[in-house]
Design a protein around this motif. Sequence first.
Motif, PDB file in Angstrom:
ATOM      1  N   SER A 177      22.867 -45.227  12.132  1.00 40.39           N
ATOM      2  CA  SER A 177      24.097 -44.957  12.869  1.00 40.39           C
ATOM      3  C   SER A 177      24.579 -46.151  13.693  1.00 40.39           C
ATOM      4  CB  SER A 177      23.899 -43.764  13.806  1.00 40.39           C
ATOM      5  OG  SER A 177      22.908 -44.056  14.788  1.00 40.39           O
ATOM      6  N   GLY A 178      23.790 -47.224  13.730  1.00 36.90           N
ATOM      7  CA  GLY A 178      24.146 -48.372  14.547  1.00 36.90           C
ATOM      8  C   GLY A 178      25.003 -49.382  13.806  1.00 36.90           C
ATOM      9  N   THR A 179      25.222 -50.504  14.463  1.00 37.08           N
ATOM     10  CA  THR A 179      25.994 -51.602  13.897  1.00 37.08           C
ATOM     11  C   THR A 179      25.268 -52.910  14.163  1.00 37.08           C
ATOM     12  OG1 THR A 179      27.274 -51.821  15.949  1.00 37.08           O
ATOM     13  CG2 THR A 179      28.207 -50.409  14.212  1.00 37.08           C
ATOM     14  N   GLU A 180      25.770 -53.992  13.574  1.00 35.94           N
ATOM     15  CA  GLU A 180      25.151 -55.296  13.773  1.00 35.94           C
ATOM     16  C   GLU A 180      24.979 -55.585  15.260  1.00 35.94           C
ATOM     17  OE1 GLU A 180      25.579 -59.850  12.110  1.00 35.94           O
ATOM     18  OE2 GLU A 180      27.409 -58.667  12.441  1.00 35.94           O
ATOM     19  N   GLY A 181      23.787 -56.020  15.618  1.00 39.50           N
ATOM     20  CA  GLY A 181      23.443 -56.252  17.013  1.00 39.50           C
ATOM     21  C   GLY A 181      22.474 -55.217  17.551  1.00 39.50           C
ATOM     22  N   ASP A 182      22.437 -54.039  16.913  1.00 38.88           N
ATOM     23  CA  ASP A 182      21.471 -53.010  17.296  1.00 38.88           C
ATOM     24  C   ASP A 182      20.104 -53.327  16.689  1.00 38.88           C
ATOM     25  OD1 ASP A 182      23.341 -51.522  18.728  1.00 38.88           O
ATOM     26  OD2 ASP A 182      23.994 -50.430  16.942  1.00 38.88           O
ATOM     27  N   ASP A 183      19.104 -52.544  17.080  1.00 37.31           N
ATOM     28  CA  ASP A 183      17.773 -52.673  16.469  1.00 37.31           C
ATOM     29  C   ASP A 183      17.885 -52.492  14.956  1.00 37.31           C
ATOM     30  OD1 ASP A 183      16.932 -52.745  19.096  1.00 37.31           O
ATOM     31  OD2 ASP A 183      15.991 -50.765  19.059  1.00 37.31           O
ATOM     32  N   ILE A 184      17.040 -53.225  14.234  1.00 34.00           N
ATOM     33  CA  ILE A 184      16.961 -53.060  12.777  1.00 34.00           C
ATOM     34  C   ILE A 184      15.643 -52.376  12.420  1.00 34.00           C
ATOM     35  CG2 ILE A 184      16.579 -54.326  10.614  1.00 34.00           C
ATOM     36  CD1 ILE A 184      18.695 -56.286  11.434  1.00 34.00           C
ATOM     37  N   TYR A 185      15.741 -51.377  11.550  1.00 31.52           N
ATOM     38  CA  TYR A 185      14.568 -50.664  11.040  1.00 31.52           C
ATOM     39  C   TYR A 185      14.479 -50.888   9.528  1.00 31.52           C
ATOM     40  CZ  TYR A 185      14.097 -48.068  15.431  1.00 31.52           C
ATOM     41  OH  TYR A 185      13.911 -47.731  16.748  1.00 31.52           O
ATOM     42  N   PHE A 186      13.272 -51.125   9.031  1.00 29.86           N
ATOM     43  CA  PHE A 186      13.095 -51.268   7.589  1.00 29.86           C
ATOM     44  C   PHE A 186      11.706 -50.792   7.188  1.00 29.86           C
ATOM     45  CE2 PHE A 186      11.744 -55.204   9.524  1.00 29.86           C
ATOM     46  CZ  PHE A 186      10.684 -55.666   8.779  1.00 29.86           C
ATOM     47  N   ASN A 187      11.602 -50.358   5.953  1.00 33.60           N
ATOM     48  CA  ASN A 187      10.337 -49.848   5.427  1.00 33.60           C
ATOM     49  C   ASN A 187       9.650 -50.895   4.566  1.00 33.60           C
ATOM     50  OD1 ASN A 187      10.665 -47.336   6.618  1.00 33.60           O
ATOM     51  ND2 ASN A 187      11.695 -46.466   4.828  1.00 33.60           N
ATOM     52  N   VAL A 188       8.338 -50.979   4.715  1.00 31.06           N
ATOM     53  CA  VAL A 188       7.527 -51.851   3.862  1.00 31.06           C
ATOM     54  C   VAL A 188       6.289 -51.095   3.422  1.00 31.06           C
ATOM     55  CG1 VAL A 188       8.289 -54.077   4.782  1.00 31.06           C
ATOM     56  CG2 VAL A 188       6.465 -52.831   5.940  1.00 31.06           C
ATOM     57  N   SER A 189       5.762 -51.476   2.269  1.00 30.19           N
ATOM     58  CA  SER A 189       4.576 -50.791   1.756  1.00 30.19           C
ATOM     59  C   SER A 189       3.480 -51.794   1.409  1.00 30.19           C
ATOM     60  CB  SER A 189       4.925 -49.968   0.516  1.00 30.19           C
ATOM     61  OG  SER A 189       5.315 -50.812  -0.555  1.00 30.19           O
ATOM     62  N   VAL A 190       2.256 -51.299   1.426  1.00 31.98           N
ATOM     63  CA  VAL A 190       1.093 -52.045   0.967  1.00 31.98           C
ATOM     64  C   VAL A 190       0.012 -51.031   0.614  1.00 31.98           C
ATOM     65  CG1 VAL A 190       0.046 -52.340   3.277  1.00 31.98           C
ATOM     66  CG2 VAL A 190      -0.434 -54.009   1.470  1.00 31.98           C
ATOM     67  N   ASN A 191      -0.692 -51.285  -0.476  1.00 30.04           N
ATOM     68  CA  ASN A 191      -1.780 -50.399  -0.916  1.00 30.04           C
ATOM     69  C   ASN A 191      -1.331 -48.941  -1.047  1.00 30.04           C
ATOM     70  OD1 ASN A 191      -3.570 -52.608  -0.921  1.00 30.04           O
ATOM     71  ND2 ASN A 191      -4.051 -52.296   1.249  1.00 30.04           N
ATOM     72  N   GLY A 192      -0.097 -48.751  -1.513  1.00 32.27           N
ATOM     73  CA  GLY A 192       0.384 -47.409  -1.801  1.00 32.27           C
ATOM     74  C   GLY A 192       0.908 -46.617  -0.621  1.00 32.27           C
ATOM     75  N   ALA A 193       0.918 -47.190   0.575  1.00 33.45           N
ATOM     76  CA  ALA A 193       1.419 -46.490   1.763  1.00 33.45           C
ATOM     77  C   ALA A 193       2.621 -47.234   2.335  1.00 33.45           C
ATOM     78  CB  ALA A 193       0.328 -46.372   2.815  1.00 33.45           C
ATOM     79  N   THR A 194       3.561 -46.489   2.914  1.00 35.66           N
ATOM     80  CA  THR A 194       4.788 -47.067   3.448  1.00 35.66           C
ATOM     81  C   THR A 194       4.828 -46.931   4.974  1.00 35.66           C
ATOM     82  OG1 THR A 194       6.011 -46.582   1.425  1.00 35.66           O
ATOM     83  CG2 THR A 194       7.318 -46.947   3.404  1.00 35.66           C
ATOM     84  N   TYR A 195       5.334 -47.984   5.628  1.00 37.53           N
ATOM     85  CA  TYR A 195       5.372 -48.044   7.088  1.00 37.53           C
ATOM     86  C   TYR A 195       6.754 -48.497   7.539  1.00 37.53           C
ATOM     87  CZ  TYR A 195       0.395 -48.204   6.062  1.00 37.53           C
ATOM     88  OH  TYR A 195      -0.852 -47.929   5.557  1.00 37.53           O
ATOM     89  N   THR A 196       7.151 -48.081   8.742  1.00 36.59           N
ATOM     90  CA  THR A 196       8.432 -48.489   9.304  1.00 36.59           C
ATOM     91  C   THR A 196       8.215 -49.561  10.363  1.00 36.59           C
ATOM     92  OG1 THR A 196       9.398 -46.303   8.935  1.00 36.59           O
ATOM     93  CG2 THR A 196      10.500 -47.728  10.519  1.00 36.59           C
ATOM     94  N   PHE A 197       8.867 -50.697  10.162  1.00 42.32           N
ATOM     95  CA  PHE A 197       8.811 -51.807  11.106  1.00 42.32           C
ATOM     96  C   PHE A 197      10.180 -51.977  11.769  1.00 42.32           C
ATOM     97  CE2 PHE A 197       4.770 -52.149   9.743  1.00 42.32           C
ATOM     98  CZ  PHE A 197       4.254 -53.336   9.247  1.00 42.32           C
ATOM     99  N   THR A 198      10.197 -52.669  12.892  1.00 35.36           N
ATOM    100  CA  THR A 198      11.413 -52.768  13.695  1.00 35.36           C
ATOM    101  C   THR A 198      11.671 -54.199  14.147  1.00 35.36           C
ATOM    102  OG1 THR A 198      10.943 -50.567  14.588  1.00 35.36           O
ATOM    103  CG2 THR A 198      12.583 -51.869  15.746  1.00 35.36           C
ATOM    104  N   LEU A 199      12.939 -54.558  14.211  1.00 37.14           N
ATOM    105  CA  LEU A 199      13.373 -55.729  14.960  1.00 37.14           C
ATOM    106  C   LEU A 199      14.035 -55.200  16.221  1.00 37.14           C
ATOM    107  CD1 LEU A 199      13.029 -57.162  12.149  1.00 37.14           C
ATOM    108  CD2 LEU A 199      14.820 -58.710  12.927  1.00 37.14           C
ATOM    109  N   GLU A 200      13.389 -55.406  17.359  1.00 43.78           N
ATOM    110  CA  GLU A 200      13.887 -54.914  18.625  1.00 43.78           C
ATOM    111  C   GLU A 200      14.929 -55.908  19.153  1.00 43.78           C
ATOM    112  OE1 GLU A 200      14.113 -54.957  21.907  1.00 43.78           O
ATOM    113  OE2 GLU A 200      14.105 -52.796  22.293  1.00 43.78           O
ATOM    114  N   SER A 201      16.164 -55.454  19.293  1.00 39.71           N
ATOM    115  CA  SER A 201      17.267 -56.381  19.560  1.00 39.71           C
ATOM    116  C   SER A 201      17.133 -57.106  20.896  1.00 39.71           C
ATOM    117  CB  SER A 201      18.607 -55.650  19.498  1.00 39.71           C
ATOM    118  OG  SER A 201      18.659 -54.588  20.429  1.00 39.71           O
ATOM    119  N   TYR A 202      16.437 -56.510  21.873  1.00 39.78           N
ATOM    120  CA  TYR A 202      16.215 -57.209  23.134  1.00 39.78           C
ATOM    121  C   TYR A 202      15.272 -58.392  22.941  1.00 39.78           C
ATOM    122  CZ  TYR A 202      18.450 -53.448  25.819  1.00 39.78           C
ATOM    123  OH  TYR A 202      19.344 -52.547  26.339  1.00 39.78           O
TER     124      TYR A 202
END
Length: 246
Positions: A177-202
């Motif tokens: 729901s955000g726009t450029e400049g807000d926190d970025i969330y993305f999913n990554v996987s390794v060994n068959g499991a998926t995790y959510t990582f973040t770029l904290e805009s502050y």
Amino acid sequence: MKKFLALFLALMLTMVFVSCGEKEDINAKSEGSMTYAEYVAAEVDSAVVVEGYVQAKRSWWQDEVTFFIQDGDGAYFIYNAACSEEDYNSKLTVGTKVKVTGVKTAWEGEVEVIEGTIEYLDGKYTAEAEDVTALLADTDNLIKKQNKFVSFKGMTVEASKDADGNEAAFLYSWDGSGTEGDDIYFNVSVNGATYTFTLESYLTDKTTEVYKAAQALKVGDKIDLEGFLYWYQGPQPHITSIAAAK
């Protein structure tokens, strides 16, 4: 010539010993400060005094600062400690040793020191990222690395879904729901499991190289990551570096 060589070698050995001494001394504490083990054992909502070296400054606002510190044993998240803007810019620099007196608290699994005051000490140290990829599936041991500067190797970018079910390589805000400049969330996987990582805009705003790198992600990309092991109902690292996997 032999005398000069002997003096030169003696000087080199002295420098080596001094250097080694400095490396071994990063866990030394001043009077009244806790070791990391003592901090871990302290009750939530109790007064604590911790020491470490500034690894990243997340934000400053109205004479309060939030930042990460670390020593050789562990790391601490300092939230809203008292700090003037002048001290933030001139004293609270990466590598600087500080002593923080505050209150230990926890929020959604993230343990932090709040309502702190900062004392500046002699000493410099910048941590190298510790590879914790193998611990991602072992949260009982991964949480012991909380707030440390860490790395994740050979991750695969997976699709993220926004609140409407649309897929993308990343989202602005957790639900898209955000726009450029807000926190970025993305999913990554390794060994068959998926995790959510973040770029904290502050911590890493839209002007930083890592923010731009996140915007360029594509599903299926193989990447290596570095960042701080923040915790929110499980691991949610705040990423500071994205690179193609080696």
